[in-house]
Design a protein around this motif. Structure first.
Motif, PDB file in Angstrom:
ATOM      1  N   GLY A  37       1.437  -7.863  -8.608  1.00 41.89           N
ATOM      2  CA  GLY A  37       2.018  -8.994  -9.586  1.00 41.89           C
ATOM      3  C   GLY A  37       2.825  -8.525 -10.277  1.00 41.89           C
ATOM      4  O   GLY A  37       4.160  -9.116 -10.607  1.00 41.89           O
ATOM      5  N   ALA A  38       2.680  -7.186 -11.014  1.00 39.77           N
ATOM      6  CA  ALA A  38       3.613  -6.571 -11.857  1.00 39.77           C
ATOM      7  C   ALA A  38       5.095  -6.073 -11.238  1.00 39.77           C
ATOM      8  O   ALA A  38       6.064  -5.890 -11.677  1.00 39.77           O
ATOM      9  CB  ALA A  38       3.132  -5.574 -12.763  1.00 39.77           C
ATOM     10  N   CYS A  39       4.806  -5.548  -9.997  1.00 36.31           N
ATOM     11  CA  CYS A  39       5.703  -4.941  -9.198  1.00 36.31           C
ATOM     12  C   CYS A  39       6.535  -6.162  -8.407  1.00 36.31           C
ATOM     13  O   CYS A  39       7.383  -5.701  -7.829  1.00 36.31           O
ATOM     14  CB  CYS A  39       5.353  -4.026  -8.350  1.00 36.31           C
ATOM     15  N   ALA A  40       5.843  -7.205  -8.136  1.00 36.89           N
ATOM     16  CA  ALA A  40       6.461  -8.215  -7.281  1.00 36.89           C
ATOM     17  C   ALA A  40       6.649  -7.745  -5.829  1.00 36.89           C
ATOM     18  O   ALA A  40       7.521  -7.777  -5.242  1.00 36.89           O
ATOM     19  CB  ALA A  40       7.794  -8.752  -7.844  1.00 36.89           C
ATOM     20  N   CYS A  41       5.641  -7.027  -5.415  1.00 37.56           N
ATOM     21  CA  CYS A  41       5.388  -6.350  -4.186  1.00 37.56           C
ATOM     22  C   CYS A  41       4.104  -6.746  -3.170  1.00 37.56           C
ATOM     23  O   CYS A  41       3.099  -7.083  -3.867  1.00 37.56           O
ATOM     24  CB  CYS A  41       5.820  -4.968  -4.187  1.00 37.56           C
ATOM     25  N   GLY A  42       4.274  -6.520  -2.162  1.00 40.46           N
ATOM     26  CA  GLY A  42       2.529  -6.268  -1.201  1.00 40.46           C
ATOM     27  C   GLY A  42       1.978  -5.071  -1.358  1.00 40.46           C
ATOM     28  O   GLY A  42       2.664  -3.953  -1.761  1.00 40.46           O
ATOM     29  N   GLY A  43       0.812  -4.986  -1.010  1.00 37.68           N
ATOM     30  CA  GLY A  43       0.242  -3.741  -1.056  1.00 37.68           C
ATOM     31  C   GLY A  43      -1.276  -4.030  -0.617  1.00 37.68           C
ATOM     32  O   GLY A  43      -1.943  -5.040  -0.143  1.00 37.68           O
ATOM     33  N   THR A  44      -2.208  -2.867  -0.665  1.00 38.37           N
ATOM     34  CA  THR A  44      -3.638  -2.919  -0.166  1.00 38.37           C
ATOM     35  C   THR A  44      -4.400  -1.764  -0.874  1.00 38.37           C
ATOM     36  O   THR A  44      -3.466  -0.903  -1.487  1.00 38.37           O
ATOM     37  CB  THR A  44      -3.615  -2.724   1.414  1.00 38.37           C
ATOM     38  N   VAL A  45      -5.675  -1.886  -0.683  1.00 43.39           N
ATOM     39  CA  VAL A  45      -6.398  -0.672  -1.091  1.00 43.39           C
ATOM     40  C   VAL A  45      -7.105  -0.124   0.124  1.00 43.39           C
ATOM     41  O   VAL A  45      -7.653  -0.791   0.832  1.00 43.39           O
ATOM     42  CB  VAL A  45      -7.494  -1.184  -1.936  1.00 43.39           C
ATOM     43  N   LYS A  46      -6.749   1.228   0.052  1.00 39.50           N
ATOM     44  CA  LYS A  46      -7.243   1.922   1.416  1.00 39.50           C
ATOM     45  C   LYS A  46      -8.078   3.229   1.108  1.00 39.50           C
ATOM     46  O   LYS A  46      -7.259   4.029   0.418  1.00 39.50           O
ATOM     47  CB  LYS A  46      -6.158   2.232   2.544  1.00 39.50           C
ATOM     48  N   LYS A  47      -9.099   3.609   1.471  1.00 36.61           N
ATOM     49  CA  LYS A  47      -9.623   4.910   1.297  1.00 36.61           C
ATOM     50  C   LYS A  47      -9.742   5.381  -0.301  1.00 36.61           C
ATOM     51  O   LYS A  47      -9.226   6.405  -0.390  1.00 36.61           O
ATOM     52  CB  LYS A  47      -8.978   5.952   2.291  1.00 36.61           C
ATOM     53  N   GLY A  48      -9.875   4.472  -1.021  1.00 34.70           N
ATOM     54  CA  GLY A  48      -9.987   4.653  -2.597  1.00 34.70           C
ATOM     55  C   GLY A  48      -8.570   4.846  -3.164  1.00 34.70           C
ATOM     56  O   GLY A  48      -8.569   5.490  -4.346  1.00 34.70           O
ATOM     57  N   ARG A  49      -7.578   4.509  -2.460  1.00 37.37           N
ATOM     58  CA  ARG A  49      -6.223   4.460  -3.091  1.00 37.37           C
ATOM     59  C   ARG A  49      -5.486   3.393  -3.006  1.00 37.37           C
ATOM     60  O   ARG A  49      -5.952   2.347  -2.234  1.00 37.37           O
ATOM     61  CB  ARG A  49      -5.349   5.948  -2.807  1.00 37.37           C
ATOM     62  N   LEU A  64       1.227   0.499  -2.201  1.00 37.70           N
ATOM     63  CA  LEU A  64       2.249  -0.749  -2.490  1.00 37.70           C
ATOM     64  C   LEU A  64       3.310  -0.322  -2.019  1.00 37.70           C
ATOM     65  O   LEU A  64       3.980   0.684  -1.791  1.00 37.70           O
ATOM     66  CB  LEU A  64       2.510  -0.547  -4.192  1.00 37.70           C
ATOM     67  N   GLN A  65       3.984  -1.539  -1.478  1.00 36.28           N
ATOM     68  CA  GLN A  65       5.369  -1.573  -0.531  1.00 36.28           C
ATOM     69  C   GLN A  65       6.378  -1.238  -1.526  1.00 36.28           C
ATOM     70  O   GLN A  65       6.656  -1.941  -2.510  1.00 36.28           O
ATOM     71  CB  GLN A  65       5.428  -2.777   0.197  1.00 36.28           C
ATOM     72  N   GLY A  66       7.443  -0.146  -1.053  1.00 36.06           N
ATOM     73  CA  GLY A  66       8.670  -0.204  -1.623  1.00 36.06           C
ATOM     74  C   GLY A  66       8.371   1.038  -2.700  1.00 36.06           C
ATOM     75  O   GLY A  66       7.277   1.676  -2.851  1.00 36.06           O
ATOM     76  N   ASP A  67       9.631   1.307  -3.251  1.00 37.54           N
ATOM     77  CA  ASP A  67       9.618   2.523  -4.294  1.00 37.54           C
ATOM     78  C   ASP A  67       9.278   2.033  -5.601  1.00 37.54           C
ATOM     79  O   ASP A  67      10.213   1.396  -6.423  1.00 37.54           O
ATOM     80  CB  ASP A  67      11.144   3.202  -4.322  1.00 37.54           C
ATOM     81  N   GLN A  68       8.188   1.701  -5.904  1.00 38.01           N
ATOM     82  CA  GLN A  68       7.528   1.255  -7.310  1.00 38.01           C
ATOM     83  C   GLN A  68       7.216   2.143  -8.351  1.00 38.01           C
ATOM     84  O   GLN A  68       6.353   1.738  -9.060  1.00 38.01           O
ATOM     85  CB  GLN A  68       6.478   0.475  -6.950  1.00 38.01           C
ATOM     86  N   GLN A  69       7.393   3.630  -8.246  1.00 34.26           N
ATOM     87  CA  GLN A  69       6.981   4.701  -9.049  1.00 34.26           C
ATOM     88  C   GLN A  69       7.082   4.259 -10.610  1.00 34.26           C
ATOM     89  O   GLN A  69       6.249   4.581 -11.177  1.00 34.26           O
ATOM     90  CB  GLN A  69       7.517   5.883  -8.735  1.00 34.26           C
ATOM     91  N   ASP A  70       8.395   3.885 -11.016  1.00 39.47           N
ATOM     92  CA  ASP A  70       8.550   3.695 -12.242  1.00 39.47           C
ATOM     93  C   ASP A  70       7.959   2.658 -12.880  1.00 39.47           C
ATOM     94  O   ASP A  70       7.051   2.451 -14.038  1.00 39.47           O
ATOM     95  CB  ASP A  70      10.217   3.573 -12.527  1.00 39.47           C
ATOM     96  N   ARG A  71       7.761   1.439 -12.263  1.00 43.13           N
ATOM     97  CA  ARG A  71       6.953   0.283 -12.782  1.00 43.13           C
ATOM     98  C   ARG A  71       5.648   0.472 -12.877  1.00 43.13           C
ATOM     99  O   ARG A  71       4.985   0.042 -13.536  1.00 43.13           O
ATOM    100  CB  ARG A  71       7.137  -0.902 -11.815  1.00 43.13           C
ATOM    101  N   VAL A  72       4.837   1.246 -11.947  1.00 40.15           N
ATOM    102  CA  VAL A  72       3.728   1.464 -11.744  1.00 40.15           C
ATOM    103  C   VAL A  72       3.205   2.310 -12.855  1.00 40.15           C
ATOM    104  O   VAL A  72       2.138   2.339 -13.323  1.00 40.15           O
ATOM    105  CB  VAL A  72       3.185   2.042 -10.382  1.00 40.15           C
ATOM    106  N   LYS A  73       4.045   3.404 -12.980  1.00 38.74           N
ATOM    107  CA  LYS A  73       3.898   4.342 -14.153  1.00 38.74           C
ATOM    108  C   LYS A  73       4.010   3.670 -15.577  1.00 38.74           C
ATOM    109  O   LYS A  73       2.921   3.666 -16.280  1.00 38.74           O
ATOM    110  CB  LYS A  73       4.937   5.544 -14.310  1.00 38.74           C
ATOM    111  N   ASP A  74       4.882   3.026 -15.837  1.00 37.36           N
ATOM    112  CA  ASP A  74       4.812   2.060 -16.973  1.00 37.36           C
ATOM    113  C   ASP A  74       3.728   1.082 -17.245  1.00 37.36           C
ATOM    114  O   ASP A  74       3.278   1.110 -18.251  1.00 37.36           O
ATOM    115  CB  ASP A  74       6.317   1.179 -17.179  1.00 37.36           C
ATOM    116  N   TYR A  75       3.306   0.433 -16.254  1.00 36.50           N
ATOM    117  CA  TYR A  75       2.355  -0.447 -16.255  1.00 36.50           C
ATOM    118  C   TYR A  75       1.126   0.228 -16.493  1.00 36.50           C
ATOM    119  O   TYR A  75       0.199  -0.266 -17.216  1.00 36.50           O
ATOM    120  CB  TYR A  75       2.191  -1.459 -15.050  1.00 36.50           C
TER     121      TYR A  75
END
Length: 100
Positions: A61-73, A76-87
């Protein structure tokens, strides 16, 4: 009034989750997948202590992208490093960025 089994404080004052967030070393990296698409990977979160599906939903929701949980990680789709880090830093996690 219910009491937390781990810290002994009342549940509304419990600090267990904040302590767990601070002690975990969360790694955020990005990698290229099929068709030269970027994928952001969030790993290092202990799934026994933190609900990864709920955190994944918040990150998507914060990154406005799709994604999933696999193997304990979380992936997220796309280059979202900065947004994920800030969040995640706002949520109290300590973050380590990696280039893969």
């Amino acid at each position: 009034m219910p009491v937390c089994e781990k810290c002994g404080l009342p549940e509304d004052l419990c600090v267990c989750e904040e302590i767990l967030k601070e002690t975990q070393r969360v790694k955020v990296s990005k990698t290229k997948r099929r068709f030269n698409k970027w994928m952001t990977i969030v790993e290092g979160i202990d799934e026994r202590d933190i609900d990864l599906k709920n955190l994944s939903k918040e990150l998507k929701g914060a990154c406005a992208c799709g994604g999933t949980v696999k193997k304990g990680r979380i992936e997220l789709q796309g280059d979202q490093q900065d947004r994920v880090k800030d969040y995640l830093e706002r949520k109290g996690y300590s973050i380590e960025l990696r280039e893969v």
